[in-house]
Scaffold this active site. Structure first.
Site, PDB file in Angstrom:
ATOM      1  N   CYS A 104     -26.083 -12.248 -21.812  1.00  0.00           N
ATOM      2  CA  CYS A 104     -25.789 -13.623 -21.376  1.00  0.00           C
ATOM      3  C   CYS A 104     -26.740 -14.116 -20.293  1.00  0.00           C
ATOM      4  CB  CYS A 104     -24.334 -13.732 -20.907  1.00  0.00           C
ATOM      5  SG  CYS A 104     -24.033 -13.008 -19.276  1.00  0.00           S
TER       6      CYS A 104
ATOM      7  N   CYS B 195     -23.159  -7.089 -19.049  1.00  0.00           N
ATOM      8  CA  CYS B 195     -21.902  -7.282 -18.323  1.00  0.00           C
ATOM      9  C   CYS B 195     -20.879  -6.251 -18.784  1.00  0.00           C
ATOM     10  CB  CYS B 195     -21.300  -8.650 -18.617  1.00  0.00           C
ATOM     11  SG  CYS B 195     -22.238 -10.054 -18.035  1.00  0.00           S
TER      12      CYS B 195
ATOM     13  N   GLY C 297       0.793  -1.227   0.000  1.00  0.00           N
ATOM     14  CA  GLY C 297       0.000   0.000   0.000  1.00  0.00           C
ATOM     15  C   GLY C 297       0.825   1.276   0.000  1.00  0.00           C
TER      16      GLY C 297
ATOM     17  N   CYS D 174     -18.790 -12.239 -20.060  1.00  0.00           N
ATOM     18  CA  CYS D 174     -20.058 -12.329 -20.784  1.00  0.00           C
ATOM     19  C   CYS D 174     -19.958 -13.400 -21.882  1.00  0.00           C
ATOM     20  CB  CYS D 174     -20.395 -10.967 -21.377  1.00  0.00           C
ATOM     21  SG  CYS D 174     -22.126 -10.749 -21.812  1.00  0.00           S
TER      22      CYS D 174
ATOM     23  N   CYS E  99     -27.867  -9.682 -17.057  1.00  0.00           N
ATOM     24  CA  CYS E  99     -27.246  -9.159 -18.269  1.00  0.00           C
ATOM     25  C   CYS E  99     -28.163  -9.475 -19.451  1.00  0.00           C
ATOM     26  CB  CYS E  99     -25.881  -9.809 -18.457  1.00  0.00           C
ATOM     27  SG  CYS E  99     -25.190  -9.572 -20.106  1.00  0.00           S
TER      28      CYS E  99
HETATM   29 ZN   LIG Z   1     -23.292 -10.823 -19.839  1.00  0.00          ZN
END
Ligand SMILES: [Zn+2]
Length: 296
Positions: free
Chosen positions: A254, A275, A35, A281, A251
């Site tokens: 898909c 997506c 970090g 996807c 989505c």
């Molecule tokens: Zn998708």
């Protein structure tokens, strides 16, 4: 002997060997102090700063001849920025393999997303960073910010989050959510959505951040704690993608209901969701077709 590209004077990976060594040393320090923002001499690249030069320098310093590289921008492999960076890598690293498949890649350079598919210990994710310091919103002096980071003094950042809660009843930061690494340094995780922040925690893959304009490199090493700043009574939340009826949106392409969705507004004002991660996807479409017994 350094590899040189055929037919021109460029070194393999464009950067000279001294530049690569300096970046690798910065990476090792970044891994040793999770970090912590390690300064480095960001090189001039043949593209404007702000176009992913920090991420690109990391990629070019780490790339080996056997690498399989994937470049994404906002989750997509075919956006202009990703295509340009991939072509530049192919041009300056002759023989290198590139892919759009997360599962096949060993080195992933990304802007604005972490792939949905969980990364593995054999992969490195490089994120392009515009603004590396989360304290810049509360303290303009870099000197003072360094002291605050050293002392893990993030009280003013927490006050800023608290002001959000007072004004809006919730923390309104949608991207670049301040995240504490290994119990000390708070990082700006680059403009990934909140959805991706939990993927930083205990990641199997090494995650590197490169800010070219601000000349900083930092890291979330594998299996390191990454905790988004929050309050015990107002916990951190990711985007929930539920419709008015409380149903999780799927989505439109898909049909999956467990990915980060991009919103598209049609001509009639109607909204569709798809997506953001194009490889995820594509894979889901194939999986569905396979399950239905249709040819891919
Ligand atoms: Zn998708």
């Amino acid at each position: 002997m350094p590899h040189t590209t055929r037919g021109n004077a460029y070194n393999f990976g464009f950067l000279d060997e001294y530049a690569k060594k300096e970046i690798r040393r910065a990476v090792l320090k970044a891994i040793a102090i999770p970090g912590y923002q390690v300064p480095y001499a960001s090189r001039e690249m043949p593209m404007g700063r702000g176009f992913g030069t920090g991420g690109l320098q990391l990629t070019l310093a780490l790339i080996g001849p056997d690498e399989v590289v994937k470049v994404i921008d906002q989750g997509a492999d075919d956006s202009v920025n990703a295509v340009n960076l991939r072509q530049f890598i192919e041009m300056t690293c002759p023989g290198i393999a590139t892919t759009t498949k997360t599962a096949e890649s060993s080195l992933i350079q990304s802007r604005h997303r972490i792939p949905e598919r969980p990364l593995t210990s054999t992969q490195i994710l490089v994120l392009q960073v515009p603004y590396p310091d989360p304290l810049v919103v509360v303290e303009p002096s870099e000197d003072k910010r360094k002291t605050m980071h050293g002392e893990a003094d993030y009280s003013r950042l927490l006050v800023k989050l608290y002001e959000d809660i007072v004004k809006f009843d919730e923390i309104t930061i949608s991207h670049r959510y301040p995240t504490r690494i290994n119990g000390h340094y708070v990082i700006d995780p680059s403009p990934i959505p909140r959805w991706d922040v939990p993927k930083l925690n205990d990641s199997a893959a090494l995650i590197l951040f490169g800010a070219g304009r601000e000349k900083k490199i930092y890291a979330v090493p594998p299996h390191t704690r990454a905790e988004p700043l929050a309050f015990s009574d107002v916990p951190f939340r990711v985007e929930d993608f539920r419709d008015a009826a409380g149903q999780r949106r799927a989505c439109a392409r898909c049909g999956c209901t467990d990915s980060f969705l991009d919103e598209f507004v049609g001509d009639s004002g109607s909204k569709t969701y798809q997506c953001s991660d194009s490889d995820w996807c594509d894979e889901y479409v194939l999986r569905v077709e396979h399950a239905q017994g249709e040819p891919a």
